[in-house]
Write an enzyme that holds these catalytic residues in place. Sequence first.
Site, PDB file in Angstrom:
ATOM      1  N   SER A  63      37.606  37.527  46.849  1.00  0.00           N
ATOM      2  CA  SER A  63      38.023  37.735  45.454  1.00  0.00           C
ATOM      3  C   SER A  63      38.794  39.038  45.384  1.00  0.00           C
ATOM      4  O   SER A  63      38.737  39.847  46.311  1.00  0.00           O
ATOM      5  CB  SER A  63      36.797  37.841  44.545  1.00  0.00           C
ATOM      6  OG  SER A  63      36.267  39.152  44.590  1.00  0.00           O
ATOM      7  N   ASP A  64      39.521  39.258  44.303  1.00  0.00           N
ATOM      8  CA  ASP A  64      40.060  40.596  44.122  1.00  0.00           C
ATOM      9  C   ASP A  64      38.941  41.458  43.533  1.00  0.00           C
ATOM     10  O   ASP A  64      37.874  40.969  43.147  1.00  0.00           O
ATOM     11  CB  ASP A  64      41.327  40.616  43.264  1.00  0.00           C
ATOM     12  CG  ASP A  64      42.158  41.867  43.562  1.00  0.00           C
ATOM     13  OD1 ASP A  64      41.634  42.786  44.227  1.00  0.00           O
ATOM     14  OD2 ASP A  64      43.322  41.951  43.138  1.00  0.00           O
ATOM     15  N   TRP A  65      39.198  42.719  43.464  1.00  0.00           N
ATOM     16  CA  TRP A  65      38.164  43.700  43.089  1.00  0.00           C
ATOM     17  C   TRP A  65      37.500  43.324  41.744  1.00  0.00           C
ATOM     18  O   TRP A  65      38.139  43.433  40.689  1.00  0.00           O
ATOM     19  CB  TRP A  65      38.800  45.070  42.984  1.00  0.00           C
ATOM     20  CG  TRP A  65      37.858  46.189  42.700  1.00  0.00           C
ATOM     21  CD1 TRP A  65      37.067  46.344  41.594  1.00  0.00           C
ATOM     22  CD2 TRP A  65      37.599  47.307  43.535  1.00  0.00           C
ATOM     23  NE1 TRP A  65      36.345  47.482  41.682  1.00  0.00           N
ATOM     24  CE2 TRP A  65      36.647  48.104  42.877  1.00  0.00           C
ATOM     25  CE3 TRP A  65      38.074  47.724  44.778  1.00  0.00           C
ATOM     26  CZ2 TRP A  65      36.165  49.295  43.401  1.00  0.00           C
ATOM     27  CZ3 TRP A  65      37.602  48.920  45.299  1.00  0.00           C
ATOM     28  CH2 TRP A  65      36.652  49.688  44.615  1.00  0.00           C
ATOM     29  N   GLY A  66      36.279  42.890  41.841  1.00  0.00           N
ATOM     30  CA  GLY A  66      35.533  42.589  40.619  1.00  0.00           C
ATOM     31  C   GLY A  66      36.006  41.360  39.875  1.00  0.00           C
ATOM     32  O   GLY A  66      35.546  41.090  38.757  1.00  0.00           O
ATOM     33  N   SER A  67      36.925  40.595  40.473  1.00  0.00           N
ATOM     34  CA  SER A  67      37.558  39.529  39.677  1.00  0.00           C
ATOM     35  C   SER A  67      36.599  38.386  39.337  1.00  0.00           C
ATOM     36  O   SER A  67      36.839  37.649  38.382  1.00  0.00           O
ATOM     37  CB  SER A  67      38.816  38.989  40.374  1.00  0.00           C
ATOM     38  OG  SER A  67      38.486  38.275  41.540  1.00  0.00           O
TER      39      SER A  67
END
Length: 745
Positions: A284-288
């Site tokens: 995932s992207d950061w915290g996505s």
Amino acid sequence: MKISLKLICLIVLCLIVNRSFAQQQTIDQKVDALLGKMTLDEKIGQLNQYNGDWEATGPVTKDVGNKLDEIKQGRVGAVLNIMGTDHCRTFQDAAMKSRLKIPLLFGQDVIHGYSITFPIPLAEAASWDMEAIEKAERIAATEASASGINWTFAPMVDIARDPRWGRVMEGAGEDPYLGSQIAIARVKGFQGNGIGSPDAVMATAKHFAAYGAAIGGRDYNSVDMSLRTLWEIYLPPFKAAADAGVGTFMNSFNDLNGIPATGNSYLQRDVLKGAWKFKGFVVSDWGSIGEMINHGYAKDNYEAAQEAITAGSDMDMESRSYINNLAKLVADKKVPVTLIDDAVRRILRKKFELGLFDDPYKFINPDREKTALNRPENLEAARDMARKSMVLLKNDNNLLPLSKNLKTVALIGPLVKAEKELKGFWSLDVDQNKGIVSLMEGMKNHAPDTKFVYAEGCTITAESHNGFAEAVAAAKKANVVVMAMGEAPDMTGEAKSRSNIHLPGVQEELIRAVKATGKPVIVLLMAGRPMVFNWTADNVPSIVYAWWLGTQGGNAMADVLYGDYNPSGKLPITFPRSEGQIPIYYNHYNTGRPAKSDTDLFYVSAYNDLRNSPQYAFGHGLSYTTFEYQNLELGKFKPSVKGLKPIQVSFMIKNTGKRAGEEVVQLYIRDMVSQPVRPIKELKDFKKITLQPGEIRRVTFTIKRDELAFYNDKLERITQPGTFQIMIGSASDYIRLQKSFELTN
Ligand code: BGC
């Protein structure tokens, strides 16, 4: 004899194929054996990624326990932003204390170099030099892999047609074909001889997908586009990266037509893991994953985790949605354990391929770290990449290159002495910015007999004119003035979108004031995006776009200014005349009312207060020499869709100037009548050719079926009969030769 040679080749090929198949099989068997020993919690741990100790590009979840303890408990599969062998060793030691001793992945944004900073990716794209780009990533990988890193979150392959978007600096610009070639070069560079080689890092194609099309160019914004545009423009570089063997994909922050990419099973399951048969994993992207709550797509982290894992997001970066919720989701029968197994398998497979189970410390070797960084030959490569990245936008009366015998040169502007700024966004501070060469230093190195007078003139953003008088006085003392102007390096990058992309502050006023002295003025522009600088474009004779060129920037700029290197860069993205013209890109449709000229306003598709053309077009870039294009010929081919064989297109190119030079010859095609309609031109191939003065050479391109194909409204890839126009250009707005041919049914 011939037959036996063929036979031998065939046997060797079979053996190679067989061997890699067998290797893969044993890896799969090892993965299955390990998976069989894992508890559900340990499996979920593999899907969990934590940031190191510093806030990087998003909020770090703090005070939720000790990360090293969690690693020892087998609750973490990967970490990011842990650099250097010492630091990595501490973390890998903790993993080795876990029950199953599954090694950690160490991820890092190695975006344009590790210790040696190379030009920003958009600048490198301007080189159109695939070999040089691959080499740059090879060097970055060699340095990073000697320092504990085994996984880079690069290349970013997002197509970007909007220079307001801060992350435009991180990609390869606006074109799907150029973007795809660069994606391949970067993946090859990072992964070298393949995942598992000691000097390779696993690459990541990001951000899947369409992140670059954020509405209004505002970072993290929604994306709304037809699936046809998605497939035609935004997906090709991802597909190219997947085909080149990229190890992982990262999904994106944006929603696509209302569905966050992180929870998007069409993108991740149907396209990536389905149609494209991608065997790696998706991070995932950061915290996505957690951000799907803000999107309004999930009620809480429990629901977000369910949506993400179901949609094919395998690893959770920093949102803690998986580690805190997946076990309950399995217990509640909301997520079948088979889904978790699939994600774990994908991650373990990469850890095996990297060789981490044989040696978890494979990339953590302080001796290698000591010798691999900042090697002189790699600094030379960085300088070469930087030279190739610059674009000569304008050079009236051949003001450039400068003579090394000039008595006095004035260096004016806020970026003359810039050092660490030259690294641009997404660079790493591995070596405390030692050895960065400023423009001033580079100039002095080249022309030791010249006297350089310096004046800052103004800062990048301030409104003060206080330094103008000193700058004008400096200009008056000089034979030639070189002005180093631009943005601040943190004006582009993540979360750095801008509504105003004009050359900031009073810089353009300073250029006017200096120009008014009557001295010959050269303007060097540094930025991570196309800027707007209309007065300068119209009035200053020589302009060089220098982006952010990295550690060797100053030397490289001086190489170009003094003609030790003949510039060869071409713009990978269109430069608008104003923000109101955005999005502006070369491969647009003709519309029902196309303008007939640059100033045509009569009930045509145009802005009433602006010329129709961009300030500088995609593919534009000058040289200190000139090239003549002649004799376009199409080879014999069967002109029917059914029997279509590759078509040879050839022409002659001659260096008509007095210097050796490189030219990027660009092949564009237009499908004249088509349903649905096609763009007015599309880049389909290019070559970078070096020619000595007077040298003439034949250049041949081969057009295959796919170059004439496109997606119809049912997303089928088809080729239609009709007229095709072949255009050979030195820029998208400078077509030198053209010819048409008919394709029958
Ligand atoms: C960026 C990614 C990056 C990640 C880790 C995110 O904010 O969008 O491109 O890889 O942070 O640093």
